[in-house]
Scaffold this active site. Structure first.
Site, PDB file in Angstrom:
ATOM      1  N   LYS A   1      -0.879  -4.339  16.736  1.00 48.66           N
ATOM      2  CA  LYS A   1      -0.216  -5.394  16.211  1.00 48.66           C
ATOM      3  C   LYS A   1       1.064  -4.783  15.588  1.00 48.66           C
ATOM      4  CE  LYS A   1      -0.023  -6.997  12.054  1.00 48.66           C
ATOM      5  NZ  LYS A   1       1.490  -6.999  12.029  1.00 48.66           N
TER       6      LYS A   1
ATOM      7  N   SER B   1       2.949   1.256   4.530  1.00 45.77           N
ATOM      8  CA  SER B   1       3.049   1.710   3.076  1.00 45.77           C
ATOM      9  C   SER B   1       1.797   1.824   2.712  1.00 45.77           C
ATOM     10  CB  SER B   1       3.749   0.686   2.616  1.00 45.77           C
ATOM     11  OG  SER B   1       3.042  -0.565   2.450  1.00 45.77           O
TER      12      SER B   1
ATOM     13  N   GLY C   1      -1.703   0.067   2.775  1.00 42.56           N
ATOM     14  CA  GLY C   1      -2.933   0.976   3.006  1.00 42.56           C
ATOM     15  C   GLY C   1      -4.240   0.545   2.180  1.00 42.56           C
TER      16      GLY C   1
ATOM     17  N   GLU D   1      -2.019   6.534   7.776  1.00 39.20           N
ATOM     18  CA  GLU D   1      -0.827   7.057   7.560  1.00 39.20           C
ATOM     19  C   GLU D   1       0.227   6.351   6.778  1.00 39.20           C
ATOM     20  OE1 GLU D   1      -0.641  10.294   8.500  1.00 39.20           O
ATOM     21  OE2 GLU D   1      -2.344  10.371   9.940  1.00 39.20           O
TER      22      GLU D   1
ATOM     23  N   CYS E   1       8.763   8.376   7.541  1.00 36.00           N
ATOM     24  CA  CYS E   1       7.659   8.774   6.770  1.00 36.00           C
ATOM     25  C   CYS E   1       7.870  10.193   6.102  1.00 36.00           C
ATOM     26  CB  CYS E   1       6.134   8.494   6.937  1.00 36.00           C
ATOM     27  SG  CYS E   1       6.014   9.214   8.478  1.00 36.00           S
TER      28      CYS E   1
ATOM     29  N   GLU F   1       9.728   6.240  -3.150  1.00 34.37           N
ATOM     30  CA  GLU F   1       9.870   6.368  -1.783  1.00 34.37           C
ATOM     31  C   GLU F   1      11.124   5.603  -1.337  1.00 34.37           C
ATOM     32  OE1 GLU F   1       7.483   4.846   1.300  1.00 34.37           O
ATOM     33  OE2 GLU F   1       7.848   6.676   2.414  1.00 34.37           O
TER      34      GLU F   1
HETATM   35  P1  NAD Z   1       3.915  -2.141   5.578  1.00 30.97           P
HETATM   36  O1  NAD Z   1       2.665  -1.664   4.984  1.00 30.97           O
HETATM   37  O2  NAD Z   1       4.648  -3.103   5.056  1.00 30.97           O
HETATM   38  O3  NAD Z   1       3.553  -2.870   7.132  1.00 30.97           O
HETATM   39  C1  NAD Z   1       2.888  -2.053   8.226  1.00 30.97           C
HETATM   40  C2  NAD Z   1       2.107  -2.905   8.950  1.00 30.97           C
HETATM   41  O4  NAD Z   1       1.071  -3.480   8.201  1.00 30.97           O
HETATM   42  C3  NAD Z   1       2.818  -4.108   9.504  1.00 30.97           C
HETATM   43  O5  NAD Z   1       2.445  -4.285  10.863  1.00 30.97           O
HETATM   44  C4  NAD Z   1       2.559  -5.337   8.583  1.00 30.97           C
HETATM   45  O6  NAD Z   1       2.567  -6.695   9.080  1.00 30.97           O
HETATM   46  C5  NAD Z   1       1.050  -4.946   8.442  1.00 30.97           C
HETATM   47  N1  NAD Z   1       0.505  -5.457   7.195  1.00 30.97           N
HETATM   48  C6  NAD Z   1       0.900  -6.032   6.280  1.00 30.97           C
HETATM   49  N2  NAD Z   1       0.089  -6.541   5.460  1.00 30.97           N
HETATM   50  C7  NAD Z   1      -1.214  -6.377   5.697  1.00 30.97           C
HETATM   51  C8  NAD Z   1      -2.532  -6.303   5.287  1.00 30.97           C
HETATM   52  N3  NAD Z   1      -2.957  -7.129   4.361  1.00 30.97           N
HETATM   53  N4  NAD Z   1      -3.506  -6.114   6.244  1.00 30.97           N
HETATM   54  C9  NAD Z   1      -3.227  -5.431   7.439  1.00 30.97           C
HETATM   55  N5  NAD Z   1      -1.852  -5.063   7.843  1.00 30.97           N
HETATM   56  C10 NAD Z   1      -1.004  -5.528   7.192  1.00 30.97           C
HETATM   57  O7  NAD Z   1       5.118  -1.028   5.996  1.00 30.97           O
HETATM   58  P2  NAD Z   1       6.442  -0.862   6.688  1.00 30.97           P
HETATM   59  O8  NAD Z   1       7.418  -1.353   5.651  1.00 30.97           O
HETATM   60  O9  NAD Z   1       6.456  -1.860   7.907  1.00 30.97           O
HETATM   61  O10 NAD Z   1       6.732   0.429   6.886  1.00 30.97           O
HETATM   62  C11 NAD Z   1       7.335   1.314   6.161  1.00 30.97           C
HETATM   63  C12 NAD Z   1       6.353   2.061   5.385  1.00 30.97           C
HETATM   64  O11 NAD Z   1       5.458   2.787   6.278  1.00 30.97           O
HETATM   65  C13 NAD Z   1       6.792   3.412   4.421  1.00 30.97           C
HETATM   66  O12 NAD Z   1       6.091   3.607   3.312  1.00 30.97           O
HETATM   67  C14 NAD Z   1       6.447   4.789   5.447  1.00 30.97           C
HETATM   68  O13 NAD Z   1       6.542   5.912   4.822  1.00 30.97           O
HETATM   69  C15 NAD Z   1       5.227   4.162   6.024  1.00 30.97           C
HETATM   70  N6  NAD Z   1       5.086   4.972   7.315  1.00 30.97           N
HETATM   71  C16 NAD Z   1       4.297   6.105   7.266  1.00 30.97           C
HETATM   72  C17 NAD Z   1       3.917   6.799   8.272  1.00 30.97           C
HETATM   73  C18 NAD Z   1       2.972   8.163   8.422  1.00 30.97           C
HETATM   74  O14 NAD Z   1       2.799   8.475   9.597  1.00 30.97           O
HETATM   75  N7  NAD Z   1       2.521   8.466   7.108  1.00 30.97           N
HETATM   76  C19 NAD Z   1       4.746   6.689   9.287  1.00 30.97           C
HETATM   77  C20 NAD Z   1       5.688   5.521   9.278  1.00 30.97           C
HETATM   78  C21 NAD Z   1       5.917   4.841   8.096  1.00 30.97           C
END
Ligand code: NAD
Length: 472
Positions: free
Chosen positions: A169, A221, A225, A242, A276, A372
């Site tokens: 997804k 995020s 997570g 992650e 990230c 962040e």
């Molecule tokens: P986000 O957590 O808002 O969304 C990530 C994904 O999760 C999206 O596909 C979203 O639709 C889905 N999602 C949202 N709510 C959910 C739920 N309740 N259950 C399951 N899935 C759900 O993150 P973002 O804003 O898309 O990305 C930015 C964040 O990602 C930053 O904090 C960044 O640091 C982190 N990130 C981490 C890594 C790593 O490897 N550590 C890599 C890239 C980005």
């Protein structure tokens, strides 16, 4: 040829019962629409994935390798077109998009080349104990918007080579390039083995709570997570999370500003800081502080900001409105907390553009330093004592990465040993690859991705313990 952006479910391309509009961040206007799933349609994808699992998990490693190689070839053949889509929806410069798409194929080829070992724990006269690795079942791969193609393909490669099936997804603001890849894979991957569904950022929990999903590989995020972990707890799903980071860089007193400043800038501003493992807090020794601040400002002022599709662009727009508004608010707060020495504004015209921003003389408790930022804004702080700066760098709930910069790598290594994060780089920042394990400490994650350690997280350990016949 017009590209249709359909989902891939059970080997068929499908429109789904909803439609998702996608915005080009360089214009702030909708430029495409794609298929979007309902709750039931996501459940259908999980059911198809579970149905495909017994046959796929029984294939030989060589058969799975062959499929992964074809998946990589399909991406390579269509690299230019996928990269153009990626630039349109994500904003990144076209060269970076090409790098991401090429990287995705490279990751698949890496996974295709791995062995899945049987480990001999003991082979004595009395007994033989072997540790085998079995696939888990359906993997849910949930992906953010900063590196949509690479992140999705990395998870798919690891899941499939180990004999699992997968439902991917993408994030709701960057689904298109991933759906383009889905169409290419339709005739390569057996039905149900790889499914790609979209939502409106509203149905991720269908995957993370579904009883047939055995593992969640989530990148996003920390806040989300935590929800993912809670939602998978009823069925004790395996989890790789992650999450966010607030990586520090520590520049020691023996660095040459002319040598390190460009590298420091790139470490913080690649992909517009939406990485990230971007360098997000920079600590510079007192003796180099003014020189490095000036150099960073000079580089920022010379950086070409514009649409990713435009020749010569170095930084594109921020990916989405929510992130853009968050960054604008953070910059406004920073005007009183610190001194902005480059950027702090946006170029004229539409789109989510922010000029690369360097902030100096800002206290450690300012939000730009503690949170962040995930965008093109870098705070630069001063230090004079090494123990003190190590404590300041470690004073974060995150623990993804850190870096130490010095002309003496032994000295830098001694500082690195004291930093509390999954990775510490010396004289670089953010260097990762498919063969290198990547793990977040503290609130930056659970588990490991990539490398053999990451691969094994897609498997169940199974011990076979033989009694050896007693000799006559
Ligand atoms: P986000 O957590 O808002 O969304 C990530 C994904 O999760 C999206 O596909 C979203 O639709 C889905 N999602 C949202 N709510 C959910 C739920 N309740 N259950 C399951 N899935 C759900 O993150 P973002 O804003 O898309 O990305 C930015 C964040 O990602 C930053 O904090 C960044 O640091 C982190 N990130 C981490 C890594 C790593 O490897 N550590 C890599 C890239 C980005």
């Amino acid at each position: 040829m017009e590209v249709r952006y359909d989902m891939l479910v059970n080997g068929k391309l499908t429109r789904g019962s909803r439609t998702l509009d996608v915005v080009d961040p360089a214009t702030a206007e909708v430029f495409a629409a794609c298929a979007c799933a309902s709750r039931e349609e996501i459940e259908d994808a999980v059911t198809a994935s579970a149905a495909a699992f017994p046959t796929w998990s029984a294939t030989s490693l060589d058969e799975r390798r062959a499929v992964l190689i074809k998946m990589a070839e399909a991406i390579e053949t269509n690299l230019e077109s996928i990269a153009r889509t990626l630039t349109s929806e994500q904003g990144k410069p076209i060269g970076d998009a090409q790098g991401e798409v090429g990287g995705a194929a490279y990751f698949l080829r890496y996974y295709a080349g791995l062995e899945i070992p049987v480990e001999m724990i003991e082979d004595s006269e009395a007994r033989r104990i072997e540790l085998h690795r079995r696939p888990l079942g359906v993997v849910a791969a949930i992906v953010p918007w900063n590196f949509p193609v690479l992140t999705a393909v990395n998870k798919v490669g690891a899941a499939l080579i180990t004999g699992n099936t997968v439902v991917v997804k993408p994030a709701a603001t960057t689904p298109l390039a991933t759906l383009q890849v889905a169409a290419l894979w339709r005739d390569i991957v057996p039905a149900g083995v790889a499914n790609i569904v979209t939502d409106k950022n509203d149905l991720g929990d269908v995957l993370t709570s579904h009883p047939l999903v055995r593992k969640v590989s989530f990148t996003g995020s920390t806040t989300t997570g935590m929800k993912v972990m809670a939602s998978g707890s009823n069925t004790l799903k395996r989890m790789t999370l992650e999450l966010g980071g607030n990586d520090s860089g520590i520049v020691l007193d023996d660095c040459d500003p002319d040598i390190v400043s460009q590298q420091l800038f790139d470490s913080a501003f690649t992909n517009n800081g939406q990485v990230c493992i971007a360098l997000k807090r920079l600590y510079v020794h007192d003796s180099q502080y003014d020189a490095i601040c000036s150099k960073l400002a000079e580089i920022a002022n010379a950086t070409i900001v514009g649409p990713g599709s435009q020749q010569g662009t170095q930084l594109g727009p921020v990916q989405n409105r929510v992130q853009f508004d968050k960054l604008k608010t953070l910059i406004e707060e920073t005007r009183t907390a610190g001194t902005i020495i480059a950027g702090g504004d946006s170029p004229e015209g539409p789109g989510y553009f922010i000029n690369p921003t360097i902030v100096r003389d800002i206290p450690d408790n300012a939000r730009l330093v503690t949170d962040e930022q995930f965008g093109p804004v870098l705070p630069v702080m001063r230090f004079s004592d090494l123990d003190d700066v190590v404590a300041r760098a470690n004073d974060s709930s995150f623990g993804l990465g850190n870096s130490v910069w010095s002309s003496d790598s032994e000295r830098a290594g001694a500082v690195a040993a004291q930093l509390d994060s999954g990775t510490v780089w010396i004289n670089k920042h953010g260097d990762i690859g498919p063969d290198t394990p990547f793990a977040g400490a503290k609130m930056s994650g659970v588990g490991i991705e990539m490398g053999m350690h990451g691969l094994l997280e897609f498997t169940q350990a199974k011990v076979i313990n033989f009694s050896k016949p007693v000799s006559a």
